[in-house]
Scaffold this motif. Structure first.
Motif, PDB file in Angstrom:
ATOM      1  N   ARG A 399      53.045  52.322  24.735  1.00  0.00           N
ATOM      2  CA  ARG A 399      52.763  51.019  25.347  1.00  0.00           C
ATOM      3  C   ARG A 399      54.083  50.273  25.466  1.00  0.00           C
ATOM      4  O   ARG A 399      54.819  50.135  24.489  1.00  0.00           O
ATOM      5  CB  ARG A 399      51.775  50.210  24.489  1.00  0.00           C
ATOM      6  CG  ARG A 399      51.411  48.844  25.075  1.00  0.00           C
ATOM      7  CD  ARG A 399      50.342  48.172  24.223  1.00  0.00           C
ATOM      8  NE  ARG A 399      49.969  46.873  24.754  1.00  0.00           N
ATOM      9  CZ  ARG A 399      50.589  45.724  24.442  1.00  0.00           C
ATOM     10  NH1 ARG A 399      51.607  45.745  23.574  1.00  0.00           N
ATOM     11  NH2 ARG A 399      50.194  44.588  24.973  1.00  0.00           N
ATOM     12  N   VAL A 400      54.391  49.813  26.663  1.00  0.00           N
ATOM     13  CA  VAL A 400      55.664  49.143  26.918  1.00  0.00           C
ATOM     14  C   VAL A 400      55.417  47.776  27.535  1.00  0.00           C
ATOM     15  O   VAL A 400      54.589  47.633  28.437  1.00  0.00           O
ATOM     16  CB  VAL A 400      56.557  49.979  27.866  1.00  0.00           C
ATOM     17  CG1 VAL A 400      57.854  49.238  28.165  1.00  0.00           C
ATOM     18  CG2 VAL A 400      56.860  51.348  27.256  1.00  0.00           C
ATOM     19  N   CYS A 402      57.503  44.793  29.445  1.00  0.00           N
ATOM     20  CA  CYS A 402      58.794  44.545  30.084  1.00  0.00           C
ATOM     21  C   CYS A 402      58.634  43.473  31.156  1.00  0.00           C
ATOM     22  O   CYS A 402      57.524  43.088  31.513  1.00  0.00           O
ATOM     23  CB  CYS A 402      59.359  45.829  30.702  1.00  0.00           C
ATOM     24  SG  CYS A 402      58.332  46.524  32.000  1.00  0.00           S
ATOM     25  N   ALA A 408      62.939  44.734  26.964  1.00  0.00           N
ATOM     26  CA  ALA A 408      61.668  45.466  26.961  1.00  0.00           C
ATOM     27  C   ALA A 408      61.370  45.962  25.561  1.00  0.00           C
ATOM     28  O   ALA A 408      62.283  46.246  24.775  1.00  0.00           O
ATOM     29  CB  ALA A 408      61.756  46.639  27.927  1.00  0.00           C
ATOM     30  N   GLU A 409      60.095  46.072  25.251  1.00  0.00           N
ATOM     31  CA  GLU A 409      59.671  46.558  23.935  1.00  0.00           C
ATOM     32  C   GLU A 409      58.692  47.712  24.109  1.00  0.00           C
ATOM     33  O   GLU A 409      57.796  47.659  24.953  1.00  0.00           O
ATOM     34  CB  GLU A 409      59.012  45.429  23.139  1.00  0.00           C
ATOM     35  CG  GLU A 409      59.973  44.299  22.804  1.00  0.00           C
ATOM     36  CD  GLU A 409      59.302  43.229  21.951  1.00  0.00           C
ATOM     37  OE1 GLU A 409      58.057  43.284  21.825  1.00  0.00           O
ATOM     38  OE2 GLU A 409      60.022  42.374  21.413  1.00  0.00           O
ATOM     39  N   ALA A 410      58.891  48.762  23.308  1.00  0.00           N
ATOM     40  CA  ALA A 410      58.040  49.954  23.377  1.00  0.00           C
ATOM     41  C   ALA A 410      57.405  50.226  22.026  1.00  0.00           C
ATOM     42  O   ALA A 410      58.059  50.142  20.991  1.00  0.00           O
ATOM     43  CB  ALA A 410      58.857  51.158  23.820  1.00  0.00           C
ATOM     44  N   SER A 426      63.189  48.216  21.036  1.00  0.00           N
ATOM     45  CA  SER A 426      63.475  47.448  22.245  1.00  0.00           C
ATOM     46  C   SER A 426      64.613  48.121  22.990  1.00  0.00           C
ATOM     47  O   SER A 426      65.305  48.995  22.453  1.00  0.00           O
ATOM     48  CB  SER A 426      63.852  46.007  21.887  1.00  0.00           C
ATOM     49  OG  SER A 426      65.006  45.982  21.063  1.00  0.00           O
ATOM     50  N   PRO A 430      62.270  49.338  30.368  1.00  0.00           N
ATOM     51  CA  PRO A 430      61.189  50.075  29.714  1.00  0.00           C
ATOM     52  C   PRO A 430      61.556  51.495  29.311  1.00  0.00           C
ATOM     53  O   PRO A 430      61.134  51.968  28.259  1.00  0.00           O
ATOM     54  CB  PRO A 430      60.077  50.068  30.770  1.00  0.00           C
ATOM     55  CG  PRO A 430      60.770  49.837  32.073  1.00  0.00           C
ATOM     56  CD  PRO A 430      61.931  48.955  31.759  1.00  0.00           C
ATOM     57  N   ALA A 434      61.593  52.987  25.503  1.00  0.00           N
ATOM     58  CA  ALA A 434      60.801  54.154  25.122  1.00  0.00           C
ATOM     59  C   ALA A 434      61.669  55.225  24.468  1.00  0.00           C
ATOM     60  O   ALA A 434      61.304  55.814  23.446  1.00  0.00           O
ATOM     61  CB  ALA A 434      60.096  54.725  26.350  1.00  0.00           C
ATOM     62  N   VAL A 487      57.319  55.476  33.456  1.00  0.00           N
ATOM     63  CA  VAL A 487      57.816  55.325  32.089  1.00  0.00           C
ATOM     64  C   VAL A 487      57.209  56.394  31.182  1.00  0.00           C
ATOM     65  O   VAL A 487      57.893  56.990  30.345  1.00  0.00           O
ATOM     66  CB  VAL A 487      57.529  53.910  31.551  1.00  0.00           C
ATOM     67  CG1 VAL A 487      58.050  53.769  30.124  1.00  0.00           C
ATOM     68  CG2 VAL A 487      58.154  52.858  32.454  1.00  0.00           C
TER      69      VAL A 487
END
Length: 521
Positions: A399-400, A402, A408-410, A426, A430, A434, A487
């Motif tokens: 789950r990302v 952005c 962005a955070e994954a 992060s 994205p 990841a 992604v």
């Protein structure tokens, strides 16, 4: 009554040896056995299964291929020393038709590497070929970098190898230096001037550094060579080798000026091309001759009009000749297993019932996200399935978040041998986030060399095929995957590359290296 038979040209495939030497082209033991079986089934005359002394993994693969191959000669490579040759023979000896292929670099540049005089090298050639011939009835000898070797010396060492018992003399254009006219003239002159040449088969092994590998190989045949060394998709070091599909189809299509035949079944070309692409991680470029996505595509209005009137206006061979389906009928979310199996078979994929169940689940998930599933979508799905079959590291959840606000955070969860681990990270976008999440879980020092995205079909719901190439301490691996979410495809490709890195780490022992977790906190 007379019969008009064409001279036979042997096809020597070195996908599993020279092809796998291409940086990043990693094949597992099981994948090598599968490719060898496909080569045998399609009618390849000689399979060069590997370099037995290079590693325990290579030795195990060559040995098993030797035992399992039904019709083709199985060949192993050996340098010009007794230890290499003994190890090679130990690997191929159980084949129904074994061959030892031994070589030494004969050009001035290569003679300087072992620091041998011309006479000392000549003595070594006599000793090693004689030793190989005492072990095996079928010995092939190669003067590496032959096309840059002085004529007098090349003729001398070829004469020695023939006298020592070599039954095939291969003339390698090791760095892709020669040109077609030279390629033909060299073979022609060797046959005419070297004693004993009439008793052996001359072979040609060309590289594509100047884009002339196929032309040089075919020219050598015109000069008298009766064995072509090649690889599926032209896979190989640097710019690659002569492509099997190109020489086979060139001889088939232009039999009017090249009246030679091979034993290869061309209808199996597309299936093995796709399989080699999947297991090696090397995508086939769209404009690649014979097997590229665009090889039978016609966009120009004039071409399309001509095709509608008569296919021969713009096609010199039929898609069906190489195993391509003549039509592209899309499937959808209401299609059943029988329709899927029939379509996969038309694309060259034979699936067992259990595998069909797994593929059908993936197909349904894809069909829910796309309006229609085209042939290229199914090929991408099957290639992703094949790449992940033996992966010990698998992506379970991603789950990302952005956008324009902040990094962005994954959030990611991986499974390794059935154990689940998760991490958050992060990044600058994205994909970076990841990848950082994967790095937080899997201990590695690999550096990303290549990140590439290509759409499988058209439209905003198209699948994206992502390719990544990574390097760790000289080990180069390639990973790839496809998904309608770019992604997700990127993360899967990255994980696929890490799986191949584990194979590279453990290659010396023929097994997969253990995966080291990091404490993700």
């Amino acid at each position: 009554m007379t019969t008009d038979t064409k001279p036979r040209v042997r096809i020597f495939d070195t996908t599993l040896r020279d092809g796998e030497q291409s940086p990043g082209a990693t094949m597992t033991h099981e994948e090598k056995l599968e490719i060898a079986a496909l080569l045998d089934e399609m009618g390849v005359d000689i399979i060069e299964a590997g370099f037995p002394i290079a590693s325990e993994g290579d030795f195990a693969a060559v040995s098993e291929i030797a035992r399992q191959t039904k019709d083709a000669t199985v060949c192993g490579l050996a340098r010009a020393n007794l230890k290499d040759i003994d190890r090679c023979w130990e690997a191929v000896r159980h084949a129904a038709s074994p061959r030892i292929h031994t070589f030494i670099g004969t050009s001035p540049l290569h003679r300087a590497i072992p620091d041998l005089t011309m006479d000392e090298m000549a003595d070594r050639i006599h000793e090693t070929v004689t030793h190989a011939r005492n072990l095996c009835d079928d010995v092939q000898w190669s003067p590496m970098d032959a096309t840059r070797t002085e004529w007098d010396y090349l003729a001398r060492v070829v004469r020695i190898a023939i006298a020592a018992g070599a039954s095939t003399i291969n003339i390698p254009d090791t760095v892709g230096y020669t040109a077609p006219r030279e390629s033909a003239d060299l073979i022609r002159r060797l046959i005419a001037e070297v004693e004993g040449a009439e008793d052996v088969v001359f072979a040609t092994h060309c590289h594509n550094d100047l884009g002339m590998a196929t032309a040089n190989a075919l020219a050598a045949v015109e000069g008298g060579a009766r064995q072509i060394e090649c690889t599926i998709n032209g896979l190989g070091e640097r710019a690659g080798n002569t492509a099997l599909e190109e020489v086979v189809m060139a001889l088939r299509v232009r039999g009017d000026i090249m009246p030679y035949e091979t034993g290869v079944d061309p209808s199996k070309i597309m299936a093995i091309s796709r399989r080699v692409s999947a297991v090696s991680g090397f995508a086939v470029q769209p404009n690649k001759a014979i097997v590229g996505k665009n090889a039978f595509a016609h966009e120009s209005g004039i071409h399309q009009d001509g095709m509608l009137k008569n296919r021969e206006n713009f096609e010199i061979m039929r898609p069906e000749d190489i195993g391509l389906s003549g039509t592209s009928l899309p499937l959808g979310k209401h299609s059943g297993r029988a329709a899927l199996r029939a379509k996969l078979e038309s694309l060259g994929y034979a699936v067992e019932d259990n595998q069909l169940m797994d593929v059908f689940v993936r197909f349904k998930a894809l069909a829910d996200r796309k309006k229609e599933v085209l042939d290229d979508d199914l090929v991408a799905l099957m290639q992703s399935e094949e790449r992940s079959q033996q992966d010990t590291i698998r992506l379970e959840h991603l789950r990302v978040v952005c956008g324009t606000d902040g990094p962005a955070e994954a959030e990611l969860r991986l499974s390794v041998d059935g154990t689940s681990k998760q991490a958050k990270a992060s990044g600058d976008g994205p994909v970076d986030a990841a990848f950082n999440a994967v790095k937080a879980l899997i201990d590695h020092r690999a550096r990303l060399q290549l990140y590439q995205v290509a759409a499988v079909t058209e439209g905003t719901d198209a699948q994206a095929t992502v390719t990544v190439r990574m390097e760790e301490e000289g080990r180069i691996v390639t990973g790839a995957s496809a998904d309608t979410d770019t992604v997700t495809a990127s993360a899967k490709a990255y994980v696929n590359a890490l799986n191949r890195l584990m194979v590279r780490r453990g290659k010396a022992g023929g097994d997969r290296a253990e995966v080291s977790y990091k404490d993700a906190g």
